[in-house]
Write a protein that holds these residues in place. Structure first.
Motif, mmCIF file in Angstrom:
data_model
loop_
_atom_site.group_PDB
_atom_site.id
_atom_site.type_symbol
_atom_site.label_atom_id
_atom_site.label_comp_id
_atom_site.label_asym_id
_atom_site.label_seq_id
_atom_site.Cartn_x
_atom_site.Cartn_y
_atom_site.Cartn_z
ATOM 1 N N ALA A 141 -13.495 0.366 -1.592
ATOM 2 C CA ALA A 141 -13.435 1.578 -0.762
ATOM 3 C C ALA A 141 -14.522 1.540 0.318
ATOM 4 N N SER A 157 -4.933 0.482 4.491
ATOM 5 C CA SER A 157 -4.688 0.951 3.147
ATOM 6 C C SER A 157 -5.475 0.074 2.206
ATOM 7 N N PRO A 158 -6.208 0.689 1.304
ATOM 8 C CA PRO A 158 -7.001 -0.130 0.411
ATOM 9 C C PRO A 158 -6.142 -1.076 -0.421
ATOM 10 N N ASN A 193 -9.812 3.399 -4.333
ATOM 11 C CA ASN A 193 -9.921 4.451 -3.318
ATOM 12 C C ASN A 193 -10.900 5.554 -3.725
ATOM 13 N N GLU A 227 -12.445 7.636 5.003
ATOM 14 C CA GLU A 227 -11.437 6.943 4.192
ATOM 15 C C GLU A 227 -10.134 7.752 4.148
ATOM 16 N N LYS A 228 -10.276 9.040 3.887
ATOM 17 C CA LYS A 228 -9.063 9.861 3.727
ATOM 18 C C LYS A 228 -8.357 10.038 5.072
ATOM 19 N N GLU A 242 -6.377 6.989 5.579
ATOM 20 C CA GLU A 242 -5.200 7.009 4.721
ATOM 21 C C GLU A 242 -4.089 7.840 5.343
#
Ligand code: ADP
Ligand code: MG
Length: 481
Positions: A21, A106-107, A150, A318-319, A322
């Protein structure tokens, strides 16, 4: 090697030394601009990445480059990125006709199985056992959305995460039971589910069950009605990993606690893994049977605290990625500064921005747009207004000292410390002048208040118990009751 190959090789090594992440947050999309003499120049897409790469990850970067035979001593990051989007806008590409951006980063992009998993719909409320995978003969209630990959690590959750990872290494033997606790929306369920996912993905037929304590109670009651309690218990005794979420709801339910205790013991004696979460430590769960409490305390207890600023930023980035939501640094900072206590609320803010952006086909949002869109969320999510009376009342309840003793006399050490904590809160949370604080405590001198503030500030760093007390007190103070 071309510069690109050098950087790819370095990234390969960096990826191994930090979490996925973190890697996705800070390194995805970077590229090397030049590598001359002892200086490397890296292109990053925003100011945070620059700051983090130059200050926090510089040693890792240097090491990975030097392992490739270079002798680099200095890292310079250049922020470039939003230009591409700007140029799209100036070319008149309209958001309606432009293809919907795919999840860029995307992780789990390379993992083909995750593609299917990501397409699964998740409805925890409707179906209690919703994820049936592999050769499981029953459903595990594990939502593939929650993984360690994530989950953003910060100092607030690193211990809890490490404990969860350790559990996955060897079920039932390292930390058993594992007890996680922390406030609402801080990632307990996410970590619990990540354990479940990891074990299911090992594909070795281990039986995993995630259940909330409320659901557990409900099922137990149903089985009592249907006179199938024995079957109910048998079903549990076959489980290798039992995850019980929000165990505080067992509090006060004697019959449920009793059955849970038996199930717990059966599993524990067979070295089966039990993982539990709660919003407070075992000690603080009122009317929890002593034998159950001491079982919980017999394993590993890890807490999750509120995320610090940097972690909130990393989570937002991160979000946002996403969701293919491109946000400027100033918007990210604005959200991180105003939503401080709950990760679910951070996500809520992003969801709202995404919805409005898509609805109005906006190619990008300005800070004013964001402020406007988040107006209600941020003002309603703002701290409850707290007064100095609230502080006194809370502290006197917490330490079971009368507010009179707290304000006036009481020279015993516990009373004196509680009083100093109250003074600390008045300064820290209400920013009251020291003279005013002194006045609230029977006209004590302002230097007493100043001394109390400094002393508690220092103690928070040195004394775990005080630190935890302050944490709980603060949560209690701001909880809306
Ligand atoms: P809790 O169970 O403690 O109330 P959750 O696990 O439901 O909290 O977390 C709330 C939301 O925040 C979830 O969507 C979760 O994925 C997200 N979240 C929490 N912590 C993190 C983290 N460290 N990194 C990424 N997402 C997180
Ligand atoms: Mg939860």
């Amino acid at each position: 090697m071309t510069l690109e190959e050098v950087w790819n090789a370095a990234l390969g090594e960096i990826e191994l030394s930090i979490s996925k992440a973190q890697f996705n947050t800070w390194f995805k999309g970077t590229c090397i601009l030049s590598l001359e003499n002892d200086r490397v120049s890296i292109r990053v897409s925003n100011g945070f990445a620059k700051e983090w790469l130059e200050n926090k990850y510089h040693l890792i970067i240097l090491k990975s480059l030097n392992n490739l035979g270079y002798s680099v001593k200095e890292i310079r990051c250049k922020v470039e990125g939003p230009q591409e989007k700007e140029s799209q806008k100036s070319l008149g590409i309209d958001a309606v006709s432009a293809p919907i951006p795919q999840k860029e980063i995307s992780p789990k992009k390379e993992d083909s199985s995750s593609f299917e998993r990501n397409n699964q719909t998740f409805s925890q409320k409707e179906t209690p056992f919703f994820s049936q995978r592999h050769n499981q003969s029953f459903q595990s209630n594990i939502n593939p959305r929650y993984t360690f990959e994530n989950f953003i690590v910060g100092t607030n959750n690193e211990l809890a995460r490490a404990a969860c990872l350790a559990v996955c290494e060897d079920l039932g033997s390292i930390y058993n039971p594992l007890f996680l606790y922390g406030g609402v929306g801080l990632g307990k369920t996410h970590l619990l589910q990540s354990i479940g996912n990891t074990i299911l993905n090992q594909n070795n037929g281990k039986k995993v069950l995630y259940i909330t304590s409320e659901k557990f109670t409900q099922e137990l009651i149903n089985s009592i009605k249907k006179q199938t309690v024995d079957q109910f218990k048998d079903q549990y005794s076959a489980i290798d990993l039992l995850i019980i979420d929000d165990v505080q709801f067992l509090s006060g339910r004697e019959k449920t606690q009793n059955e849970f205790f038996h199930i717990f013991n059966t599993l524990y004696q067979q070295n089966k893994q039990i993982v539990i979460s709660s919003d407070r430590p075992p000690k603080a769960i009122g009317t929890l049977e002593d034998r159950l409490r001491s079982r919980f305390e017999g394993g590993m207890i890890a807490d999750i605290n509120k995320p610090e600023f940097e972690t909130r930023i990393a989570i937002l980035q991160e979000k946002a990625q996403e969701k293919s939501l491109s946000l400027s640094d100033e918007i990210i900072i604005y959200i991180a500064e105003n939503i401080t206590s709950n990760i679910r609320e951070l996500e809520g803010a992003l969801n709202r921005l995404t919805a409005i952006q898509q609805f109005h086909h906006l190619s990008h949002l300005t800070l004013d747009d964001a402020k406007n869109i988040l107006k209600e969320l941020i003002s309603s999510g703002k701290k409850k207004v707290v007064t100095h009376q609230d502080i006194i009342r809370n502290i006197s309840e917490f330490y079971e000292i009368s507010s009179e003793d707290l304000k006036q006399k009481g020279r015993k050490k516990e009373v004196a410390t509680a009083r100093q904590i109250a003074m600390y809160f008045m300064r820290k949370e209400l920013n009251m002048p020291y003279t005013g604080i002194g006045r609230c405590f029977g006209g004590r001198d302002h230097t007493t208040a100043l001394h109390a503030f400094e002393k508690i500030k220092k103690l928070i760093e040195q004394d775990e118990k005080i630190k935890k007390d302050i944490h709980h007190l603060k949560e209690k103070l701001y909880s809306i009751s």
